[in-house]
Design a protein around this motif. Structure first.
Motif, mmCIF file in Angstrom:
data_model
loop_
_atom_site.group_PDB
_atom_site.id
_atom_site.type_symbol
_atom_site.label_atom_id
_atom_site.label_comp_id
_atom_site.label_asym_id
_atom_site.label_seq_id
_atom_site.Cartn_x
_atom_site.Cartn_y
_atom_site.Cartn_z
ATOM 1 N N ALA A 16 0.812 -1.223 0.000
ATOM 2 C CA ALA A 16 0.000 0.000 0.000
ATOM 3 C C ALA A 16 0.841 1.265 0.000
ATOM 4 O O ALA A 16 0.315 2.359 -0.185
ATOM 5 C CB ALA A 16 -0.936 0.001 1.205
ATOM 6 N N ILE A 37 2.332 0.973 -4.132
ATOM 7 C CA ILE A 37 1.484 1.998 -4.740
ATOM 8 C C ILE A 37 1.932 3.360 -4.216
ATOM 9 O O ILE A 37 1.842 3.620 -3.014
ATOM 10 C CB ILE A 37 -0.003 1.761 -4.405
ATOM 11 C CG1 ILE A 37 -0.420 0.355 -4.813
ATOM 12 C CG2 ILE A 37 -0.870 2.798 -5.093
ATOM 13 C CD1 ILE A 37 -1.813 -0.041 -4.355
ATOM 14 N N HIS A 139 -5.188 6.184 -0.840
ATOM 15 C CA HIS A 139 -5.109 6.060 -2.295
ATOM 16 C C HIS A 139 -6.500 6.171 -2.908
ATOM 17 O O HIS A 139 -7.470 5.617 -2.378
ATOM 18 C CB HIS A 139 -4.528 4.700 -2.693
ATOM 19 C CG HIS A 139 -3.092 4.512 -2.309
ATOM 20 N ND1 HIS A 139 -2.097 5.329 -2.771
ATOM 21 C CD2 HIS A 139 -2.490 3.594 -1.515
ATOM 22 C CE1 HIS A 139 -0.941 4.928 -2.280
ATOM 23 N NE2 HIS A 139 -1.147 3.877 -1.519
ATOM 24 N N LYS A 141 -9.129 5.203 -5.943
ATOM 25 C CA LYS A 141 -9.311 3.963 -6.713
ATOM 26 C C LYS A 141 -8.546 4.009 -8.032
ATOM 27 O O LYS A 141 -8.018 3.002 -8.489
ATOM 28 C CB LYS A 141 -10.804 3.726 -6.971
ATOM 29 C CG LYS A 141 -11.585 3.331 -5.723
ATOM 30 C CD LYS A 141 -13.047 3.070 -6.048
ATOM 31 C CE LYS A 141 -13.826 2.672 -4.790
ATOM 32 N NZ LYS A 141 -15.265 2.440 -5.088
ATOM 33 N N ILE A 144 -4.860 3.172 -7.401
ATOM 34 C CA ILE A 144 -4.693 1.728 -7.187
ATOM 35 C C ILE A 144 -4.826 0.977 -8.508
ATOM 36 O O ILE A 144 -4.016 0.094 -8.825
ATOM 37 C CB ILE A 144 -5.742 1.211 -6.173
ATOM 38 C CG1 ILE A 144 -5.520 1.878 -4.807
ATOM 39 C CG2 ILE A 144 -5.660 -0.313 -6.041
ATOM 40 C CD1 ILE A 144 -6.628 1.599 -3.808
ATOM 41 N N ARG A 145 -5.851 1.350 -9.283
ATOM 42 C CA ARG A 145 -6.096 0.676 -10.565
ATOM 43 C C ARG A 145 -4.917 0.869 -11.526
ATOM 44 O O ARG A 145 -4.464 -0.091 -12.167
ATOM 45 C CB ARG A 145 -7.380 1.220 -11.184
ATOM 46 C CG ARG A 145 -7.836 0.474 -12.423
ATOM 47 C CD ARG A 145 -9.272 0.829 -12.781
ATOM 48 N NE ARG A 145 -9.502 2.253 -12.838
ATOM 49 C CZ ARG A 145 -10.292 2.922 -11.978
ATOM 50 N NH1 ARG A 145 -10.912 2.273 -11.009
ATOM 51 N NH2 ARG A 145 -10.460 4.224 -12.094
#
Length: 376
Positions: A16, A37, A139, A141, A144-145
């Motif tokens: 993360a 990320i 984060h 979405k 993250i994607r």
């Protein structure tokens, strides 16, 4: 603990943020890839929106872990450059959650900041319990994607390269009297080497032995192209000389072509050597030596290409220069200007280089010629 206790093979670990990534790095198996990320612009935008909703202004904020480049970009885009902020980036060194809490509280106590924005949940919970004005950077979405897509594409690219066909072509030359028994023993040794280490199939034609494997297996055996002691061991036999050409390609035809071209380069050396040509038609060699350089295959068509010229081509591509003087080459290749002049004269004779002008000089002395190198 999660990684240590997980017993099943994993292709990829995604964390993360940089903090858990750094903590877990030493526990990740060599066979697995690991990514984290990053906290990017969209995450900071959302954080600033939450802060503004509560304060109706942008206070001085103490950040942690986020990348400074993203902070600068967001603040500039929103005309917030006059508002100071504090940041402990992961590039400043890893701090555990307790150390980060102390870092933020010190700034708050000294009235240097009004609000704290942290990326670590443990820090957020500790500060929240002390009624400190703190926000948790999460984060989005989309962040993250995007990271998942990048990681998957990267993994697919790695897997694809690992499966590329790799051909190792060994050429055996007798020194002095042709000893058929010694040649036969060497052929057997090469085939056994291929079976034991490269899990390869083989083909023998005259004095050339070809081994067929994959890039992934070859790079594991050669420790990412750094260990070629196996070819050195073969060349310790006084009555024989062994050259090796390695070709990597997306097809059998391409790999075979590259291996043959690489072998031609290796065979031009007086002692046993090894060259490699990859799928991008780039030559590396002589591998396993301090003299190893890389340059495009297009130069292999030049006649009488010496190691000095190969070094020059490699340097030119590294610095991305096509216009040079004797002084440039002298400094870049750590040689004398007289030697550099001979190199350029040789290239002019081969119509690879031409004089296009003279260097303007502010001091006394003859101006140097400027040479244009035709790298295409």
């Amino acid at each position: 603990r999660l990684i240590e206790n997980y017993k099943f093979p994993v292709d990829m670990y995604i964390f993360a943020g940089p903090s858990p990534f750094q903590l877990a790095l030493k526990f990740i198996p060599n066979s697995s890839m690991a990514y984290y990320i990053p906290f990017e612009g969209a995450d900071i935008y959302r954080l600033l929106l939450q802060v503004y909703e509560q304060y109706n202004r942008f206070p001085v904020i103490s950040y942690d872990i986020v990348d400074q480049d993203y902070l600068i970009e967001v603040y500039e885009e929103n005309n917030l450059t006059l508002i100071p902020y504090f940041l402990h980036s992961h590039k400043d060194g890893f701090l555990d959650s307790n150390a980060l809490v102390r870092y933020h509280l010190k700034l708050l106590k000294n009235q240097q900041v009004e609000v704290i924005a942290t990326t670590m949940n443990a820090v957020y919970e500790q500060l929240k319990s002390q009624d400190v004005p703190v926000f948790l950077i999460k984060h989005t979405k989309s962040t993250i994607r995007d990271m998942l897509v990048k990681a998957i594409l990267k993994e697919q690219d790695i897997k694809k390269k690992e499966l590329q066909l790799t051909v190792l072509r060994f050429e055996i030359k007798a020194i002095g009297v042709h000893d058929k028994q010694a040649v036969k023993e060497m052929i057997t040794e090469i085939i056994i080497f291929g079976q034991n280490y490269l899990l390869s199939t083989s083909n023998v034609e005259n004095m050339v032995v070809s081994l067929f494997s994959t890039r992934g297996v070859f790079e594991k055996v050669s420790k990412e192209r750094t260990d070629f002691t196996f070819i050195e061991a073969m060349n310790r036999k006084k009555q024989l000389l062994v050259h090796l050409g390695i070709g990597i390609g997306d097809t059998a035809e391409s790999a075979n072509f590259n291996a043959q071209k690489a072998l031609e380069h290796a065979s031009s050396n007086e002692r046993g050597s090894c060259y490699l040509i990859d799928e991008d038609k780039r030559i590396y060699g002589p591998l396993g030596t301090k003299e190893s350089v890389s340059y495009p295959l297009l130069f292999s068509n030049r006649k009488n290409i010496t190691l000095t010229l190969r070094r020059l081509y490699a340097w030119l591509f590294l610095v991305r220069k096509t216009k040079v003087t004797t002084r440039d080459i002298s400094m870049g290749m750590n040689t004398s200007e007289r030697h550099a002049s001979r190199i350029l004269k040789s290239l002019c004779d081969q119509e690879v280089a031409e004089i296009t002008g003279k260097e303007s000089m502010n001091q006394k002395g003859r101006p140097r010629h400027i040479y244009f190198i035709h790298l295409d």
